[in-house]
Design an enzyme around this catalytic site. Structure first.
Site, PDB file in Angstrom:
ATOM      1  CG  LEU A   1      -0.273  -6.427  11.532  1.00 52.44           C
ATOM      2  CD1 LEU A   1       0.529  -7.543  10.544  1.00 52.44           C
ATOM      3  CD2 LEU A   1      -1.383  -7.194  12.362  1.00 52.44           C
TER       4      LEU A   1
ATOM      5  CB  CYS B   1       3.271  -3.803   3.114  1.00 45.62           C
ATOM      6  SG  CYS B   1       2.232  -4.998   4.045  1.00 45.62           S
TER       7      CYS B   1
HETATM    8  C1  UDX Z   1       5.514  -2.994   6.973  1.00 49.87           C
HETATM    9  C2  UDX Z   1       5.372  -1.682   7.859  1.00 49.87           C
HETATM   10  O1  UDX Z   1       6.501  -1.623   8.694  1.00 49.87           O
HETATM   11  C3  UDX Z   1       4.080  -2.187   8.588  1.00 49.87           C
HETATM   12  O2  UDX Z   1       3.923  -1.056   9.479  1.00 49.87           O
HETATM   13  C4  UDX Z   1       2.813  -2.422   7.761  1.00 49.87           C
HETATM   14  O3  UDX Z   1       1.722  -2.636   8.292  1.00 49.87           O
HETATM   15  C5  UDX Z   1       3.069  -3.463   6.653  1.00 49.87           C
HETATM   16  O4  UDX Z   1       4.374  -3.084   5.908  1.00 49.87           O
HETATM   17  P1  UDX Z   1       6.487  -5.510   7.049  1.00 49.87           P
HETATM   18  O5  UDX Z   1       6.514  -5.489   5.547  1.00 49.87           O
HETATM   19  O6  UDX Z   1       6.121  -6.555   7.796  1.00 49.87           O
HETATM   20  O7  UDX Z   1       5.833  -4.241   7.534  1.00 49.87           O
HETATM   21  O8  UDX Z   1       8.158  -5.328   7.374  1.00 49.87           O
HETATM   22  P2  UDX Z   1       9.203  -4.176   7.748  1.00 49.87           P
HETATM   23  O9  UDX Z   1       9.675  -4.705   8.966  1.00 49.87           O
HETATM   24  O10 UDX Z   1       8.459  -2.802   7.719  1.00 49.87           O
HETATM   25  O11 UDX Z   1      10.493  -4.360   6.421  1.00 49.87           O
HETATM   26  C6  UDX Z   1      10.252  -4.027   5.217  1.00 49.87           C
HETATM   27  C7  UDX Z   1      11.382  -4.170   4.139  1.00 49.87           C
HETATM   28  O12 UDX Z   1      12.091  -3.196   4.479  1.00 49.87           O
HETATM   29  C8  UDX Z   1      12.027  -5.523   4.492  1.00 49.87           C
HETATM   30  O13 UDX Z   1      12.433  -6.175   3.415  1.00 49.87           O
HETATM   31  C9  UDX Z   1      13.118  -5.191   5.273  1.00 49.87           C
HETATM   32  O14 UDX Z   1      14.200  -5.868   5.214  1.00 49.87           O
HETATM   33  C10 UDX Z   1      13.353  -3.569   4.795  1.00 49.87           C
HETATM   34  N1  UDX Z   1      14.170  -2.716   5.529  1.00 49.87           N
HETATM   35  C11 UDX Z   1      13.710  -2.385   6.629  1.00 49.87           C
HETATM   36  C12 UDX Z   1      15.256  -2.273   4.931  1.00 49.87           C
HETATM   37  O15 UDX Z   1      16.156  -2.576   3.973  1.00 49.87           O
HETATM   38  N2  UDX Z   1      16.100  -1.426   5.825  1.00 49.87           N
HETATM   39  C13 UDX Z   1      15.549  -0.967   7.168  1.00 49.87           C
HETATM   40  O16 UDX Z   1      16.162   0.139   7.548  1.00 49.87           O
HETATM   41  C14 UDX Z   1      14.409  -1.482   7.433  1.00 49.87           C
END
Ligand code: UDX
Length: 451
Positions: A168, A275
């Site tokens: 999630l 994460c």
């Molecule tokens: C992530 C995974 O998506 C999820 O499946 C796992 O269980 C936990 O880790 P989360 O940490 O809630 O979830 O955030 P996510 O939406 O994946 O984004 C992570 C980071 O990447 C954020 O800082 C976001 O800003 C960054 N990001 C995401 C980017 O910089 N570029 C993108 O294209 C996508």
């Protein structure tokens, strides 16, 4: 709300008594959602204050749609909170371990909490139990849990260990629970497999059944691959800056190739949260320990850490003298729809501007409580850090607007009004959220990430 309405539909008849250990983001969401599926859930946490508050329906973090589920669970008694782990174990058939696995200084995951829980389970194994790892853990953790329980249990009661990693996303956690892309089940027995399939029977998603080691690795591999996609596009954004090209168009064109996919190709100041940074490190660490040097992941991390730094350098270059300049920081959480600032690039960026002597006004719809703890502002003349929820207040008299989190409300800003309020109209768009041409037409200077 819409998520909950959709889930009301079918409830599977076979109900389990479930104990979820850990009332953090993963545990509390899982507990509330299992209750919504019709199971009898006890959610336990060693933090007594948290349990007292949860009993009063106070949710310890911001997660859309979670509160109504908790309230509903408490009302129906399908969900109860407790700080007595032995009692909760004894009353349950299935135990989900969702305790924290924070990073240690060497990058490995700290599994102390899991080890302690395994020990308590062993001592309270009053009947057959299925023990399921939900926290993100290095491969072989299930094996260690099993060994620990065998070592410390003092009766002949049988048990199974399984792995059911959680995928999630913060801010979309409830939706992700009910509508996952897949459910991964790592098991060693038919009995454990059937029980886990029963528990998720009303969630429609492909179920991947594997051994425990493979299930544990699926989680690390998935998160590390997503982080790799982000670092890849961020590296491309650097080349775009140098070549005068547009990373957004490149990401769009790349993403239309189905083999690549459009998601996680958004260039910016880098990934954060609890994460990706820790999982990339932990995966590299465990691979090395097993005998494989996963150099690619070291580079993924290095690129990510350079992103916020190069953003600060770009702003410094535009402002020339940063000392005494007023900078409005819009967005502090590591992504929108969460108050979580753990490992957020905003923290490094704000610290860097404080070090340069800038006057900062920090603005975020949800994270100001966290921000006040992270950056305690001193009073009087020394007061260089201010806090506000109102973006228009934040930009008053500012020499630069730094957009660090792409919150919906920031997308809706009246930029003409913003320009009038600022001392000097400059936008440093750390998430490539604004339309560069539109912003320039209004009269702003624009700094983007690879565009
Ligand atoms: C992530 C995974 O998506 C999820 O499946 C796992 O269980 C936990 O880790 P989360 O940490 O809630 O979830 O955030 P996510 O939406 O994946 O984004 C992570 C980071 O990447 C954020 O800082 C976001 O800003 C960054 N990001 C995401 C980017 O910089 N570029 C993108 O294209 C996508």
């Amino acid at each position: 709300m819409s998520v909950m309405k959709k889930t009301k539909q079918k409830k599977y008849t076979k109900k389990y008594k479930i104990c979820v250990i850990g009332a953090g983001h993963v545990g509390l969401v899982a507990a509330a959602c299992f209750a919504e599926l019709g199971h009898k859930v006890i959610c336990v946490d060693k933090d007594k204050k948290r349990i007292v508050e949860l009993k009063k329906k106070i949710i310890p973090f911001y997660e859309p749609d979670l509160e109504p589920l908790v309230v509903k669970g408490l009302k129906s008694k399908g969900l109860v909170f407790s700080s007595s782990l032995p009692e909760a174990i004894k009353k349950s058939q299935v135990i989900f371990i969702a305790v924290g696995t924070p990073p240690k200084a060497d990058g490995s995951a700290d599994l102390t909490a899991i080890g302690n829980v395994a020990h308590v389970i062993a001592k309270n194994l009053n009947s057959y139990k299925l023990i399921v790892g939900k926290s993100t853990v290095p491969v072989w953790t299930g094996k260690k849990i099993k060994e620990t329980i065998h070592r410390y249990k003092n009766n002949s009661n049988d048990f199974d260990v399984a792995s059911n990693p959680e995928f999630l996303r913060e801010g979309k956690a409830i939706y992700d629970f009910f509508y996952p892309d897949r459910i991964v089940i790592g098991v060693e027995s038919e009995r454990a497999q059937e029980m886990l399939k029963d528990i998720y029977a009303s969630v429609k998603a492909p179920i991947i059944v594997t051994d425990i080691n493979t299930a544990e690795l699926i989680k690390h591999a998935s998160n590390s691959f997503l982080a790799t996609k982000i670092s890849f596009i961020n590296a491309v954004s650097k080349v775009c800056d140098l070549a005068g090209a547009d990373v957004e168009k490149i990401a769009l064109a790349m993403g239309l190739d189905k083999r690549i996919g459009k998601d996680f190709l958004q260039a910016g100041i880098g990934y954060g949260g609890f994460c990706f940074p820790k999982d990339v490190e932990a995966f590299a660490y465990i691979s090395k320990k097993l005998g494989y040097d996963f150099g690619l992941l070291k580079e993924v991390k290095a690129i990510n850490e350079k992103q916020w730094f190069s953003y600060v350098e770009k702003v410094k270059e535009h402002l020339w003298i940063v000392k005494g300049k007023k900078i409005a920081i819009l967005g502090l959480s590591f992504k929108p729809d969460t108050d979580d600032m753990r490992f957020a690039p905003s923290v490094d960026i704000v610290k860097a501007f404080i070090k340069e002597g800038a006057k900062l006004c920090l603005c975020d719809p949800q994270s100001l409580g966290e921000a006040r703890k992270e950056f305690p502002a001193s009073g009087g003349k020394k007061n260089k850090v201010k806090f506000t929820k109102d973006p228009y207040e934040a930009v008053k008299g500012a020499d630069c607007l730094c957009l660090l989190t792409e919150w919906g409300e920031f997308k809706e800003l009246d930029l003409k009004k913003v320009k009038k309020l600022m001392n000097y109209p400059l936008i440093a768009d750390g998430r490539n959220m604004f339309d560069r041409d539109k912003v320039r037409q209004i009269g702003f200077g624009y700094i983007g990430m690879g565009k």
